[in-house]
Scaffold this motif. Sequence first.
Motif, short mmCIF file in Angstrom:
data_model
loop_
_atom_site.label_atom_id
_atom_site.label_comp_id
_atom_site.label_asym_id
_atom_site.label_seq_id
_atom_site.Cartn_x
_atom_site.Cartn_y
_atom_site.Cartn_z
N GLY A 74 52.85 3.01 -66.14
CA GLY A 74 51.59 3.60 -66.62
C GLY A 74 50.51 3.53 -65.56
O GLY A 74 50.66 2.83 -64.54
N THR A 75 49.42 4.21 -65.84
CA THR A 75 48.32 4.32 -64.88
C THR A 75 47.78 2.97 -64.43
O THR A 75 47.35 2.81 -63.29
CB THR A 75 47.18 5.15 -65.53
OG1 THR A 75 47.68 6.46 -65.79
CG2 THR A 75 45.98 5.27 -64.62
N MET A 78 49.13 2.16 -61.16
CA MET A 78 49.45 3.29 -60.26
C MET A 78 48.54 3.32 -59.04
O MET A 78 47.42 2.82 -59.07
CB MET A 78 49.33 4.62 -61.02
CG MET A 78 50.44 4.86 -62.03
SD MET A 78 50.34 6.55 -62.67
CE MET A 78 51.63 6.51 -63.91
N ASP A 146 55.94 6.41 -65.42
CA ASP A 146 54.86 7.14 -66.09
C ASP A 146 55.39 7.30 -67.51
O ASP A 146 56.56 7.64 -67.71
CB ASP A 146 54.68 8.51 -65.42
CG ASP A 146 53.52 9.28 -66.02
OD1 ASP A 146 53.54 9.50 -67.25
OD2 ASP A 146 52.59 9.65 -65.29
N SER A 147 54.58 7.08 -68.51
CA SER A 147 55.13 7.04 -69.87
C SER A 147 55.67 8.38 -70.33
O SER A 147 56.40 8.46 -71.33
CB SER A 147 54.12 6.48 -70.86
OG SER A 147 53.10 7.40 -71.10
N SER A 148 55.36 9.46 -69.61
CA SER A 148 55.96 10.76 -69.95
C SER A 148 57.47 10.72 -69.73
O SER A 148 58.20 11.53 -70.28
CB SER A 148 55.36 11.86 -69.09
OG SER A 148 53.97 11.89 -69.26
N GLY A 177 52.11 3.28 -70.09
CA GLY A 177 51.25 4.45 -69.92
C GLY A 177 50.68 4.90 -71.25
O GLY A 177 51.28 4.66 -72.30
N THR A 178 49.53 5.54 -71.17
CA THR A 178 48.87 5.90 -72.43
C THR A 178 49.48 7.15 -73.07
O THR A 178 49.36 7.34 -74.28
CB THR A 178 47.37 6.16 -72.19
OG1 THR A 178 47.24 7.15 -71.17
CG2 THR A 178 46.66 4.90 -71.77
N ASP A 179 50.11 8.03 -72.24
CA ASP A 179 50.53 9.32 -72.78
C ASP A 179 51.47 9.20 -73.99
O ASP A 179 51.33 9.94 -74.96
CB ASP A 179 51.20 10.16 -71.68
CG ASP A 179 50.19 10.64 -70.65
OD1 ASP A 179 48.98 10.54 -70.92
OD2 ASP A 179 50.61 11.12 -69.57
N SER A 204 45.86 1.64 -69.24
CA SER A 204 44.49 2.06 -68.87
C SER A 204 44.47 3.53 -68.49
O SER A 204 45.51 4.17 -68.31
CB SER A 204 43.97 1.19 -67.73
OG SER A 204 44.62 1.52 -66.53
N GLN A 205 43.26 4.02 -68.34
CA GLN A 205 43.06 5.40 -67.92
C GLN A 205 42.81 5.48 -66.41
O GLN A 205 42.98 6.53 -65.82
CB GLN A 205 41.85 6.00 -68.66
CG GLN A 205 42.02 6.09 -70.17
CD GLN A 205 42.91 7.26 -70.56
OE1 GLN A 205 44.10 7.28 -70.22
NE2 GLN A 205 42.36 8.22 -71.28
N1 LIG Z 1 46.72 6.75 -68.54
C1 LIG Z 1 48.02 6.80 -68.42
O1 LIG Z 1 48.65 5.77 -68.43
C2 LIG Z 1 48.66 8.18 -68.28
C3 LIG Z 1 49.96 8.19 -67.56
N2 LIG Z 1 50.38 9.52 -67.28
C4 LIG Z 1 51.08 7.55 -68.39
O2 LIG Z 1 51.19 7.80 -69.54
O3 LIG Z 1 51.85 6.82 -67.88
#
Ligand SMILES: NC(=O)C[C@H](N)C(=O)O
Length: 637
Positions: A74-75, A78, A146-148, A177-179, A204-205
Amino acid sequence: MADSSLNNMTSLARALSQPTLNLTEVTDVFSPRNSLRHSCRRRKLSSCNSLECDESATSPSAAEARVLVLNTGGTIGMTLHNKVLAPKANAFVKGLRKLPILHDELYAQQTGLYQYYGSENSLVLPLSKGYKRIVYTVIEYNPLLDSSNMTTDDWGRIGKDIEKNYESYDGFVILHGTDTMAYTASALSFMCEHLGKPIILTGSQVPIYEMRNDGRDNLLGALLIAGQFVIPEVCLYFYNKLYRGNRVTKVDAGSFNAFSSPNLAPLAVAEVDITINWDTVWRANTTAKFQVSTELNRNVGLLRLFPGITAATMRAFLQPPMEGVVLETYGSGNAPDNRPDLLEELKKATDSDVIIINCTQCLRGTVAASYATGKVLMDAGLIAGGDMTPEAALSKLSYVLAKKDISFDAKKKLMARNLRGEMISDVAGAKLCLSDNRFIQVIAKALSISCKEELEAIRDALAPPLACASAKIGDIEALEALKEMGTNMCLSDYDGRTPLHIAACEGHLKLVEYLLSHGATVYAKDRYGDTPLSNAVRFRHKEVVKLLRKTGAHFSRDELDEAGTELCSLAASGDLEGLEIWKLAGADLNKPGYNGQTALQLAHAVGKKEVVAFLVQLMSKKATSGVIEFSATPTGS
Ligand SMILES: NC(=O)C[C@H](N)C(=O)O
């Protein structure tokens, strides 16, 4: 109603008038301490004398809590690669070590933290306001995602890692990741069965390495909650709020306030203080042991209804191998009732055993059979999804459909039921309102109190000692009355002792059973660091030990550290019953005491032949779920 309130009042009054109910006495049941036990526990804490390590940080033995952090990506971790953000391996822990709010290097060095926990990935937070040191260990996944890119297999891996480490930690934090965090949180909430400890997802964002970022606060808040509060739920912590994991959805890609829990108030808010909304916290209500079910059915999907959708689209979506669908409908669960072609496709699918859950596209609100356009969906065999988020409904379908040992009808029933607080339950609204309660009213009148907040404050102040008092005399009726007032059975008195601690000391098996089925946690520790299990062992209540073990209770790390010395002293005094109960409670009989000798070696050295024979017999038996399969009568010498 009035009658039962009066009965409850009577039993409370009875509890209050018992001569045995001197509250000091109740809470002192387990006060005398053995100084050897406590000095054994302290690692090198007592030698720490820097300004950073003030006395309050080092004196109580319960001052450290352990949290396991699973870093999935996740971010938050990153960095920029070719102008886009991507996870960076092997950098996160190094980064944390440089941040004083997330790691106290001086304390780690002076207390021998690295040697003791034996991991280069162990870190420790500065002393919390509640005088706790939160020691946390980070396991970094490879690859970081990345959570996608997350799949159901990744959910399984997280679940298994928690299961493997469950007994060694007080709580768990998952960096994610938030996604797709809302999907993972929902799925884990179902996969984690009979959960008794907090599991908190956060992320986090903006990466934690950047100057302005939300990662530090989010991680810090999640660690503080996971280490200090027994919230037996899969939660999501973001932007100062703790949410139930299966109630959230990501609503903003460009704000630190990225998540919303539209149908349920946060479980906690971290402002000047961290305030837990205990009335909302889900209670385990079980006597079964924690386990993770990683079986998930992948033949599930989400279909969002839109004006003009064709029957062909609907048919294509509902084709085998599809087994479960979340249909995102309009408003309070409505669909066109002038489209027989669509309704026919839905009916054909439910007739051929596809489970279809009706969830609303609206962010807030619930599915209700108030319109003709909603009733047609019920007639087509859809199951009402109440106020579930689509993320929760989808992962619940995946979890329920994968169950092998239940019939198709039972699966449909499970989908309609509230399993982990993901939807309003049938009894919603039946929650007792404080103003209905005669007992509280009497007190309120006496104190000239009328507003709800003041009433709640009184209840919260009175309930813990009253519940402990009822536990002392084994009065289930009194506890029942307290529960009806909305009392949380996990609240502790000023010594950190919960009703379960007291009932375990007293050996009130029925009451222990009652407490476990009504939200009590086996993982509560009093101010001395003692658990209900160690209390039951100390007072030799074998049946209570068995029940607590069955529910997943285990000795804390501190208790395990001192087990060897305790076993040696039991062996030296020929206390066979004591040795047996320690074994029942899960102690390792081979654990050496403070001088390196095991109980067996000591018994041998002092010529206690019957103890030697007993220990040999005991060690050859397996103690599963608190049951040792042999008779306690020792044989031979
Ligand atoms: N803010 C995030 O973590 C977004 C990122 N693309 C994720 O989901 O891994």
